[in-house]
Design an enzyme around this catalytic site. Structure first.
Site, PDB file in Angstrom:
ATOM      1  N   CYS A  12       0.867  -1.176   0.000  1.00 40.59           N
ATOM      2  CA  CYS A  12       0.000   0.000   0.000  1.00 40.59           C
ATOM      3  C   CYS A  12       0.909   1.234   0.000  1.00 40.59           C
ATOM      4  O   CYS A  12       2.126   1.116   0.195  1.00 40.59           O
ATOM      5  CB  CYS A  12      -0.900  -0.004   1.225  1.00 40.59           C
ATOM      6  SG  CYS A  12       0.050   0.090   2.746  1.00 40.59           S
ATOM      7  N   GLU A 131       0.076  -1.099  15.452  1.00 44.34           N
ATOM      8  CA  GLU A 131      -0.544   0.187  15.106  1.00 44.34           C
ATOM      9  C   GLU A 131      -1.398   0.688  16.274  1.00 44.34           C
ATOM     10  O   GLU A 131      -1.362   1.876  16.629  1.00 44.34           O
ATOM     11  CB  GLU A 131      -1.414   0.048  13.844  1.00 44.34           C
ATOM     12  CG  GLU A 131      -2.046   1.383  13.466  1.00 44.34           C
ATOM     13  CD  GLU A 131      -3.186   1.242  12.463  1.00 44.34           C
ATOM     14  OE1 GLU A 131      -3.091   0.442  11.526  1.00 44.34           O
ATOM     15  OE2 GLU A 131      -4.196   1.956  12.637  1.00 44.34           O
ATOM     16  N   THR A 169      -6.606   1.387  11.236  1.00 47.97           N
ATOM     17  CA  THR A 169      -6.793   1.676   9.800  1.00 47.97           C
ATOM     18  C   THR A 169      -7.310   0.472   9.004  1.00 47.97           C
ATOM     19  O   THR A 169      -7.974   0.643   7.989  1.00 47.97           O
ATOM     20  CB  THR A 169      -5.467   2.146   9.150  1.00 47.97           C
ATOM     21  OG1 THR A 169      -4.475   1.174   9.416  1.00 47.97           O
ATOM     22  CG2 THR A 169      -5.037   3.498   9.632  1.00 47.97           C
ATOM     23  N   CYS A 197      -8.554   2.935   6.616  1.00 48.13           N
ATOM     24  CA  CYS A 197      -7.882   3.250   5.360  1.00 48.13           C
ATOM     25  C   CYS A 197      -8.472   2.361   4.269  1.00 48.13           C
ATOM     26  O   CYS A 197      -8.729   1.176   4.495  1.00 48.13           O
ATOM     27  CB  CYS A 197      -6.397   2.990   5.517  1.00 48.13           C
ATOM     28  SG  CYS A 197      -5.537   2.923   3.972  1.00 48.13           S
ATOM     29  N   SER A 225       0.176 -14.750   5.661  1.00 47.48           N
ATOM     30  CA  SER A 225      -0.365 -13.398   5.565  1.00 47.48           C
ATOM     31  C   SER A 225      -1.888 -13.481   5.431  1.00 47.48           C
ATOM     32  O   SER A 225      -2.416 -14.026   4.459  1.00 47.48           O
ATOM     33  CB  SER A 225       0.256 -12.693   4.351  1.00 47.48           C
ATOM     34  OG  SER A 225      -0.638 -11.760   3.816  1.00 47.48           O
ATOM     35  N   SER A 269       2.174  -7.120   1.778  1.00 48.02           N
ATOM     36  CA  SER A 269       3.614  -7.105   2.097  1.00 48.02           C
ATOM     37  C   SER A 269       4.470  -7.696   0.980  1.00 48.02           C
ATOM     38  O   SER A 269       5.654  -7.973   1.172  1.00 48.02           O
ATOM     39  CB  SER A 269       3.885  -7.898   3.372  1.00 48.02           C
ATOM     40  OG  SER A 269       2.992  -7.538   4.367  1.00 48.02           O
TER      41      SER A 269
HETATM   42 FE1  F3S Z   1      -1.153   1.270   4.261  1.00 47.17          FE
HETATM   43 FE2  F3S Z   1      -1.184   3.550   5.492  1.00 47.17          FE
HETATM   44 FE3  F3S Z   1      -3.395   2.427   4.760  1.00 47.17          FE
HETATM   45  S1  F3S Z   1       0.174   1.874   5.892  1.00 47.17           S
HETATM   46  S2  F3S Z   1      -3.026   0.260   4.854  1.00 47.17           S
HETATM   47  S3  F3S Z   1      -1.847   3.223   3.412  1.00 47.17           S
HETATM   48  S4  F3S Z   1      -3.022   3.415   6.672  1.00 47.17           S
END
Ligand code: F3S
Length: 286
Positions: A12, A131, A169, A197, A225, A269
């Site tokens: 991401c 986080e 997130t 997010c 994962s 990842s």
């Molecule tokens: Fe990645 Fe940042 Fe969203 S680390 S999952 S873009 S909060």
């Protein structure tokens, strides 16, 4: 045969930014440390270790370093860390390079401000996730982590307490909406900030769209994962020929001539290099 990569696949924005930061910092010639592994991918971490990047895990390791290192920088990874870690790094006289994802940093700013104003912070998320530990570490007053709707149902604030609710997130959007609904019904004095997010959802939706069209889908990512496994599940529902691979070595494809489109996606990842390797292999061989 056409080979197409899902629109959102692999790192991401925040993780890519953090990994790029490590590579940039390496150019400075300083000794580079990351506070925790920069990304949950052994290959990436190993590659960086070979280039001299060292991973530290806690304060005590940091303390041991001060005496020995003069020109060193500690990189904070995308998930973020509690405020105390920055203070510790500063105390050690080391340079701090902050690669916290801006979306996570926004949550730190919200909880810091709101808790300073006297609100009790409720973080909806997994209390064991780094986080969430980071977010908790930016609160200046009472904070509670609620993981499930059941936790929310059981939660009772103090009388007249003002609440501020934020989310991890990567928390599931529908579940968060349901939790917010529970708070509404309970009639608490609260403000809700949706801090989920969209990167995970976008990655899943674009994999699903591609799997609908593809004759074969290849999902690349670590076996452990959970977000890659989820991608595999989604793609398998749309495309019967879906393969889950960790590296190119796991790919043993026999593609009938009638097949037209090979789709590729990857977990959060999975490094770009690996995605490209798979893409090139399929392009050259089929
Ligand atoms: Fe990645 Fe940042 Fe969203 S680390 S999952 S873009 S909060």
């Amino acid at each position: 045969m056409e080979v197409r990569l899902a629109e959102c696949a692999g790192f991401c924005f925040g993780v890519k930014r953090a990994v790029d930061t490590v590579y940039e910092q390496l150019k400075t010639g300083k000794t580079i440390y990351t506070y925790g592994p920069i990304v949950h991918n052994e290959e990436v971490v190993k590659e960086l270790e070979e280039k001299g990047v060292k991973v530290i895990h806690d304060f005590s390791e940091l303390k041991d370093l001060i005496q020995s290192e003069q020109s060193a920088a500690v990189i904070i990874r995308a998930h973020g860390v509690p405020r105390a870690v920055y203070e510790q790094i500063e105390k050690c006289g080391m340079e701090c390079v902050d690669a916290t994802c801006p979306f996570v940093k926004r949550i730190h700013n919200i909880v810091e401000k709101e808790s300073r104003e006297g609100k009790h912070i409720l973080v909806v998320g997994n209390p064991g996730h780094p986080e969430v530990e980071g977010i908790v570490g930016w609160c200046q007053g009472p904070v509670t982590v609620l993981e499930t709707p059941e936790d929310v149902l059981a939660y009772e604030p103090l009388p007249d307490e003002k609440l501020c609710i934020v989310s991890q997130t990567t928390y599931n959007y529908n579940k968060f909406q349901y939790i917010v609904e529970i708070f509404r019904k309970k009639g608490y004095n609260d403000s809700v900030v949706n801090t989920i997010c969209s990167a995970t959802e976008e990655r899943q939706l674009s994999a699903q769209r591609l799997a609908k069209e593809a004759d074969v889908m290849i999902v690349i990512g670590g076996k452990h994962s959970s977000n890659t496994r989820k991608l595999y599940e989604i793609c398998s529902r749309e495309c019967a020929n879906t393969y889950f691979i960790q590296t190119l070595d796991d790919l043993h494809l026999e593609l009938p001539k009638a097949f037209r489109l090979v789709g590729i996606t990857a977990g959060a990842s999975t490094p770009n290099k690996l995605i490209e390797e798979v893409q090139n292999y399929v392009r050259i061989n089929f």
